[in-house]
Design an enzyme around this catalytic site. Structure first.
Site, PDB file in Angstrom:
ATOM      1  N   GLY A  56       0.831  -1.197   0.000  1.00  0.00           N
ATOM      2  CA  GLY A  56       0.000   0.000   0.000  1.00  0.00           C
ATOM      3  C   GLY A  56       0.863   1.244   0.000  1.00  0.00           C
ATOM      4  N   CYS A  83       5.290  -6.105   1.853  1.00  0.00           N
ATOM      5  CA  CYS A  83       5.602  -4.675   1.801  1.00  0.00           C
ATOM      6  C   CYS A  83       4.860  -3.930   2.916  1.00  0.00           C
ATOM      7  CB  CYS A  83       5.304  -4.112   0.421  1.00  0.00           C
ATOM      8  SG  CYS A  83       6.076  -2.501   0.116  1.00  0.00           S
ATOM      9  N   TYR A  84       3.861  -3.098   2.598  1.00  0.00           N
ATOM     10  CA  TYR A  84       3.116  -2.398   3.648  1.00  0.00           C
ATOM     11  C   TYR A  84       2.472  -3.413   4.587  1.00  0.00           C
ATOM     12  CZ  TYR A  84      -0.208   0.741   5.937  1.00  0.00           C
ATOM     13  OH  TYR A  84      -0.924   1.448   6.877  1.00  0.00           O
ATOM     14  N   HIS A 170       8.220  -7.511  -3.115  1.00  0.00           N
ATOM     15  CA  HIS A 170       6.972  -7.913  -3.781  1.00  0.00           C
ATOM     16  C   HIS A 170       7.165  -9.243  -4.508  1.00  0.00           C
ATOM     17  CE1 HIS A 170       4.470  -4.285  -3.206  1.00  0.00           C
ATOM     18  NE2 HIS A 170       5.636  -3.653  -3.181  1.00  0.00           N
ATOM     19  N   GLU A 172       4.945 -11.062  -5.710  1.00  0.00           N
ATOM     20  CA  GLU A 172       3.891 -11.254  -6.715  1.00  0.00           C
ATOM     21  C   GLU A 172       4.277 -10.740  -8.098  1.00  0.00           C
ATOM     22  OE1 GLU A 172       2.792  -7.246  -4.789  1.00  0.00           O
ATOM     23  OE2 GLU A 172       3.865  -9.078  -4.295  1.00  0.00           O
ATOM     24  N   ASP A 228     -15.262 -12.791 -23.090  1.00  0.00           N
ATOM     25  CA  ASP A 228     -15.934 -12.723 -21.794  1.00  0.00           C
ATOM     26  C   ASP A 228     -17.418 -13.048 -21.910  1.00  0.00           C
ATOM     27  OD1 ASP A 228     -13.449 -11.860 -20.999  1.00  0.00           O
ATOM     28  OD2 ASP A 228     -14.004  -9.746 -20.990  1.00  0.00           O
ATOM     29  N   LYS A 371      -8.788 -12.770 -16.758  1.00  0.00           N
ATOM     30  CA  LYS A 371      -8.970 -13.083 -18.179  1.00  0.00           C
ATOM     31  C   LYS A 371      -8.428 -14.451 -18.560  1.00  0.00           C
ATOM     32  CE  LYS A 371     -10.048 -10.552 -21.213  1.00  0.00           C
ATOM     33  NZ  LYS A 371     -11.326 -10.308 -21.927  1.00  0.00           N
TER      34      LYS A 371
END
Length: 516
Positions: A56, A83-84, A170, A172, A228, A371
């Protein structure tokens, strides 16, 4: 209480929260994003297998900074801070977070301590992606410091069993070279999460949910021809059969040939009942004089619903239509505010753009999916590859690729330029390499040029080729110069109103994929 299920990603206001959720699903574990205001009681009611605290933009010691309910740590649920979230965990458990005067941004060399459970079997030195100004300067009592960098002495810590762990970097993002292995190791081997989130399970779960929601009622699906809405329609058709009628709204904002493709290819592959609504005049009249992008999105969303309502009245002789199916995805929900605490980036026509007086109950079988998960479900359901792998195209269509007022002349200019770009990218074999290539008309901008030895004052066209996994982050695609040259030459030769073609080389973030 039922068996625990999935992972809660607590969002402290970072767009990377969506990427964390995506990485958890890559480990075949269901994830759900929740706001940082969630209470211990609310967490307990959701009964997750594990919790991840996201990054964040705030400082944990700043006034009104988001914080985690400390009672959550007493629930005996494994928790991982990033992180945050790492700093928020440290502060909640009695550690110290400080502004050290040393910041780290971008690729950073990490040194891992021996004996770490989180980093088990991974290299003791690895490159990770940092983005922080504050740092944990004292770990909570009973925690071991398990990694450091040259400027951050506490870059990771973990409890004795590692069920409470965190990292300053991070994991991710793809730039952290062992990030996914770190997350998967913690989720599966330490938190003992169940890797049961598979394509087959997703499809069957959504079919069963739709059966229960719709019952014996009639339902229509807003079909655009994109992956979609096509996958959403296929799920509902599996669930309720001929109770479903698909409605294709030809709003005049489509690319060249798309209306014909929708009516031909999708019906041929599924056999679904399809009603075509000619609403070109309706949409263009509603958009007349409107340049603000948010207003355009909301108008397009409203007119879609009005068109569906009219179609429902026309087909109501077989029974009242109560439900509307939409191909809403998780990124649509998130970028439209989503109730997670994330900022409203832009209102998607099928989320934040819906009118208040909506007369349908919505059925959104893809609302929790990214997606690539949608594509996998489409393949599982047997949809043809030309539909499943079609490049994403926004619901508002070319209406948000014209910067300025939308009218027929501008649409024809953009359609012609877009078709040229698509033809050349396909001829170069780049269809699968590029996530999508928005072509944007700067309708309110003119630039001086020279064509045929004469001065011109034409419009610029912007090419925006991007590569992405899930639309939450993206990088600009390095299209070969010779392909770009062909596209530019053809557009300026064949579209007389255009005398300049430019390339957008911005990643997401800071930009979004679409300009509006």
């Amino acid at each position: 209480m039922p068996n625990p299920h999935g992972v809660l990603v607590v969002d402290f206001g970072a767009q990377y929260a969506q990427l964390i959720a995506r990485r958890v699903r890559e480990a075949d574990i269901y994830s759900e994003i929740v706001p940082s205001s969630i209470t211990a009681a609310q967490v307990s009611a959701k009964n997750p297998e594990a919790i991840i605290l996201s990054g964040g933009p705030s400082s944990v010691y700043a006034e009104n900074a988001p914080s985690v309910d400390s009672a959550i740590f007493a629930l005996n649920i494994p928790i991982f801070g990033i992180c945050y979230g790492f700093q928020a965990m440290a502060a909640a458990l009695g550690g110290v977070v400080s502004q050290t005067g040393k910041s780290e941004f971008g690729r950073t060399q990490l040194k891992v301590s021996a004996g770490s459970k989180v980093f088990a079997s991974l290299p003791t030195e690895q490159r990770v992606w940092m983005s922080h100004g504050d740092a944990v300067t004292e770990a909570p009592c009973g925690f071991s410091v398990t990694a450091s960098t040259s400027d951050t002495s506490i870059a990771a810590f973990e409890s004795a069993n590692a069920q409470l762990s965190g990292v300053q970097f991070h994991p991710e993002v793809l730039h952290s070279e062992h990030g996914q292995e770190i997350l998967k190791n913690w989720l599966v081997n330490i938190a003992k999460c169940s890797p049961t989130w598979t394509t087959a399970n997703i499809a069957q779960t959504e079919i069963e949910k739709a059966k229960k929601q719709i019952g014996s009622k009639r339902v229509i699906c807003g079909l655009s021809g994109g992956v979609d809405s096509a996958v959403a329609a296929a799920i509902i058709q599996k669930a309720v059969g001929n109770q479903l009628t698909c409605v294709f709204v030809d709003h005049g904002l489509l690319r060249s040939g798309e209306s014909e493709q929708v009516q031909r290819d999708f019906v041929a592959s599924t056999g679904v009942n399809l009603v075509v609504v000619d609403a070109v005049d309706q949409f263009l009249d509603a958009l007349k004089g409107v340049s603000d992008p948010e207003t355009k999105r909301k108008i397009i969303g409203r007119e879609f619903i009005r068109s569906f309502e009219k179609a429902a009245r026309d087909i109501a002789s077989g029974g009242e239509v109560e439900f509307l199916v939409q191909g809403t995805l998780y990124p649509d929900v998130v970028e439209s505010g989503g109730g997670t605490g994330t900022a409203n980036i832009k209102s998607h026509h099928n989320v934040g753009g819906l009118p208040d007086d909506l007369k349908f109950s919505l059925v959104e079988p893809l609302r929790a999916l990214f997606k690539d998960e949608v594509r996998n479900v489409g393949i599982e359901l047997g949809l043809p590859e030309e539909i499943v792998w079609r490049q994403p195209f926004p619901g508002p269509g070319l209406g948000i690729r014209i910067i300025g007022e939308v009218n027929r002349d501008r649409l024809e200019i953009l359609r012609a330029a877009d078709l040229i770009a698509r033809e050349e990218l396909k001829a170069a074999g780049l269809d699968r390499d590029i996530w999508q290539c928005p072509v944007i008309l700067l309708a309110e901008v003119r630039s001086v040029g020279v064509q045929g030895d004469g001065r011109t004052y034409g419009h610029p066209i912007v090419l925006r080729p991007v590569s992405s996994e899930d639309a939450m982050t993206a990088d600009w695609s390095r299209v070969p110069y010779e392909v770009l040259e062909k596209i530019s030459t053809r557009i300026t030769n064949e579209v007389r109103e255009v005398n300049r073609v430019v390339l957008d080389v911005t990643s997401k973030p800071p930009a979004t994929i679409e300009w509006e």
